[in-house]
Design a protein around this motif. Structure first.
Motif, PDB file in Angstrom:
ATOM      1  N   UNK A  93       0.847  -1.192   0.000  1.00  0.00           N
ATOM      2  CA  UNK A  93       0.000   0.000   0.000  1.00  0.00           C
ATOM      3  C   UNK A  93       0.881   1.240   0.000  1.00  0.00           C
ATOM      4  N   UNK A  94       0.395   2.268  -0.663  1.00  0.00           N
ATOM      5  CA  UNK A  94       1.095   3.546  -0.688  1.00  0.00           C
ATOM      6  C   UNK A  94       0.700   4.288   0.576  1.00  0.00           C
ATOM      7  N   UNK A  95       1.696   4.602   1.420  1.00  0.00           N
ATOM      8  CA  UNK A  95       1.402   5.269   2.695  1.00  0.00           C
ATOM      9  C   UNK A  95       1.662   6.773   2.630  1.00  0.00           C
ATOM     10  N   UNK A  96       2.447   7.214   1.642  1.00  0.00           N
ATOM     11  CA  UNK A  96       2.624   8.648   1.415  1.00  0.00           C
ATOM     12  C   UNK A  96       3.079   8.860  -0.022  1.00  0.00           C
ATOM     13  N   UNK A  97       2.848  10.074  -0.520  1.00  0.00           N
ATOM     14  CA  UNK A  97       3.247  10.390  -1.894  1.00  0.00           C
ATOM     15  C   UNK A  97       3.498  11.890  -2.032  1.00  0.00           C
ATOM     16  N   UNK A  98       4.238  12.226  -3.080  1.00  0.00           N
ATOM     17  CA  UNK A  98       4.562  13.617  -3.362  1.00  0.00           C
ATOM     18  C   UNK A  98       3.371  14.322  -3.996  1.00  0.00           C
ATOM     19  N   UNK A 123       1.618  10.062 -12.717  1.00  0.00           N
ATOM     20  CA  UNK A 123       1.707   9.312 -11.463  1.00  0.00           C
ATOM     21  C   UNK A 123       2.478  10.173 -10.463  1.00  0.00           C
ATOM     22  N   UNK A 124       2.407   9.799  -9.187  1.00  0.00           N
ATOM     23  CA  UNK A 124       3.190  10.523  -8.187  1.00  0.00           C
ATOM     24  C   UNK A 124       4.674  10.346  -8.483  1.00  0.00           C
ATOM     25  N   UNK A 125       5.441  11.430  -8.348  1.00  0.00           N
ATOM     26  CA  UNK A 125       6.886  11.374  -8.612  1.00  0.00           C
ATOM     27  C   UNK A 125       7.616  10.581  -7.533  1.00  0.00           C
ATOM     28  N   UNK A 126       7.111  10.637  -6.295  1.00  0.00           N
ATOM     29  CA  UNK A 126       7.729   9.913  -5.180  1.00  0.00           C
ATOM     30  C   UNK A 126       6.628   9.281  -4.339  1.00  0.00           C
ATOM     31  N   UNK A 127       6.886   8.048  -3.911  1.00  0.00           N
ATOM     32  CA  UNK A 127       5.926   7.357  -3.039  1.00  0.00           C
ATOM     33  C   UNK A 127       6.677   6.564  -1.970  1.00  0.00           C
ATOM     34  N   UNK A 128       5.981   6.268  -0.898  1.00  0.00           N
ATOM     35  CA  UNK A 128       6.481   5.328   0.111  1.00  0.00           C
ATOM     36  C   UNK A 128       5.476   4.182   0.166  1.00  0.00           C
ATOM     37  N   UNK A 129       5.988   2.975   0.023  1.00  0.00           N
ATOM     38  CA  UNK A 129       5.153   1.771   0.014  1.00  0.00           C
ATOM     39  C   UNK A 129       5.494   0.917   1.226  1.00  0.00           C
ATOM     40  N   UNK A 130       4.472   0.427   1.900  1.00  0.00           N
ATOM     41  CA  UNK A 130       4.655  -0.562   2.965  1.00  0.00           C
ATOM     42  C   UNK A 130       4.022  -1.866   2.485  1.00  0.00           C
ATOM     43  N   UNK A 132       4.510  -6.606   2.964  1.00  0.00           N
ATOM     44  CA  UNK A 132       5.167  -7.750   3.591  1.00  0.00           C
ATOM     45  C   UNK A 132       5.854  -8.528   2.474  1.00  0.00           C
ATOM     46  N   UNK A 133       7.136  -8.856   2.660  1.00  0.00           N
ATOM     47  CA  UNK A 133       7.872  -9.543   1.603  1.00  0.00           C
ATOM     48  C   UNK A 133       7.706 -11.066   1.695  1.00  0.00           C
ATOM     49  N   UNK A 134       8.365 -11.769   0.800  1.00  0.00           N
ATOM     50  CA  UNK A 134       8.256 -13.235   0.738  1.00  0.00           C
ATOM     51  C   UNK A 134       8.754 -13.929   2.005  1.00  0.00           C
ATOM     52  N   UNK A 135       9.608 -13.246   2.767  1.00  0.00           N
ATOM     53  CA  UNK A 135      10.119 -13.820   4.016  1.00  0.00           C
ATOM     54  C   UNK A 135       9.235 -13.495   5.209  1.00  0.00           C
ATOM     55  N   UNK A 136       8.106 -12.807   4.954  1.00  0.00           N
ATOM     56  CA  UNK A 136       7.206 -12.451   6.041  1.00  0.00           C
ATOM     57  C   UNK A 136       7.633 -11.191   6.780  1.00  0.00           C
ATOM     58  N   UNK A 137       8.651 -10.504   6.247  1.00  0.00           N
ATOM     59  CA  UNK A 137       9.147  -9.274   6.877  1.00  0.00           C
ATOM     60  C   UNK A 137       8.362  -8.070   6.376  1.00  0.00           C
ATOM     61  N   UNK A 138       8.093  -7.138   7.301  1.00  0.00           N
ATOM     62  CA  UNK A 138       7.460  -5.865   6.935  1.00  0.00           C
ATOM     63  C   UNK A 138       8.529  -5.013   6.252  1.00  0.00           C
ATOM     64  N   UNK A 139       8.223  -4.477   5.071  1.00  0.00           N
ATOM     65  CA  UNK A 139       9.181  -3.630   4.360  1.00  0.00           C
ATOM     66  C   UNK A 139       8.573  -2.264   4.095  1.00  0.00           C
ATOM     67  N   UNK A 140       9.446  -1.264   4.057  1.00  0.00           N
ATOM     68  CA  UNK A 140       9.042   0.102   3.735  1.00  0.00           C
ATOM     69  C   UNK A 140       9.989   0.585   2.636  1.00  0.00           C
ATOM     70  N   UNK A 141       9.442   0.905   1.474  1.00  0.00           N
ATOM     71  CA  UNK A 141      10.254   1.302   0.331  1.00  0.00           C
ATOM     72  C   UNK A 141       9.961   2.752  -0.039  1.00  0.00           C
ATOM     73  N   UNK A 142      11.017   3.564  -0.099  1.00  0.00           N
ATOM     74  CA  UNK A 142      10.882   4.942  -0.582  1.00  0.00           C
ATOM     75  C   UNK A 142      11.304   4.930  -2.043  1.00  0.00           C
ATOM     76  N   UNK A 143      10.397   5.294  -2.920  1.00  0.00           N
ATOM     77  CA  UNK A 143      10.627   5.151  -4.353  1.00  0.00           C
ATOM     78  C   UNK A 143      10.428   6.480  -5.070  1.00  0.00           C
TER      79      UNK A 143
END
Length: 184
Positions: A93-98, A123-130, A132-143
């Motif tokens: 999910x996108x939790x924030x965007x520019x 589209x938004x120039x910058x987003x933050x996505x949260x 869960x990855x394949x290992x079950x870890x919560x990830x936060x990606x700034x893109x």
């Protein structure tokens, strides 16, 4: 192994439905499907594999494109600066965007759309996505830039939105307000 025959095309009802959250921790079946989605992208970018199995190259794939109504997506690509992204994600999910927007000057394509659809896709120039990855870890990606566009394209699939829904139908190549091309 996922092939082009597994990918549903525009007009398929799943592409217009909102996908359901994946119960976590993910089942072995869901992990296997997501792993295969990521492998499809890797195979599709390998010239020999793509030719052998007649795969269209892709940088992203969402579960609804396989007729699966679940919030899962895979991405595998390198951005214009040479940074690599390779993720299988549950419930992104996108939790924030520019405020600023970006677009690809060449437009976007899609494995589920077998025709050219010309036009800029804002589209938004910058987003933050949260997610869960394949290992079950919560990830936060700034893109930003191309990576932000790829992720938004795939997350749109989880919400029943196609890339061409964003194109200005009166003037497909009018530069979107407050937007810059990310590939120039």
């Amino acid at each position: 192994m996922i092939t082009m025959n597994d990918i549903v095309l525009e007009g398929h009802p799943t592409l217009r439905e909102v996908a359901k959250e994946v119960p976590l921790p993910a089942s072995e079946e869901d992990k296997q499907t997501l792993t295969e989605m990521l492998q499809y992208l890797k195979n599709s970018q390998d010239d020999e594999m793509a030719a052998q199995y007649d795969l269209r190259p892709g940088v992203g794939l969402a579960a609804p494109q396989l007729g699966i109504k679940k919030r899962m997506l895979a991405v595998h690509f390198e951005d214009f600066n040479g940074k690599s992204y390779s993720h299988g994600l549950f419930n992104p999910r996108i939790v924030s965007h520019s405020v600023e927007l970006g677009y690809l000057s060449s437009g976007e394509g899609c494995l589920s759309v077998e025709r050219e659809v010309p036009g800029y896709v804002p589209r938004y120039a910058r987003i933050t996505v949260k997610a869960t990855d394949l290992n079950g870890e919560e990830v936060k990606l700034r893109l930003k830039g191309f990576a932000a566009i790829v992720f938004q394209h795939e997350i749109d699939h989880l919400n029943g939105v196609m890339f061409y829904d964003h194109i200005n139908h009166d003037n497909p190549f009018s530069e979107p307000e407050n937007a810059k091309p990310v590939d120039r």
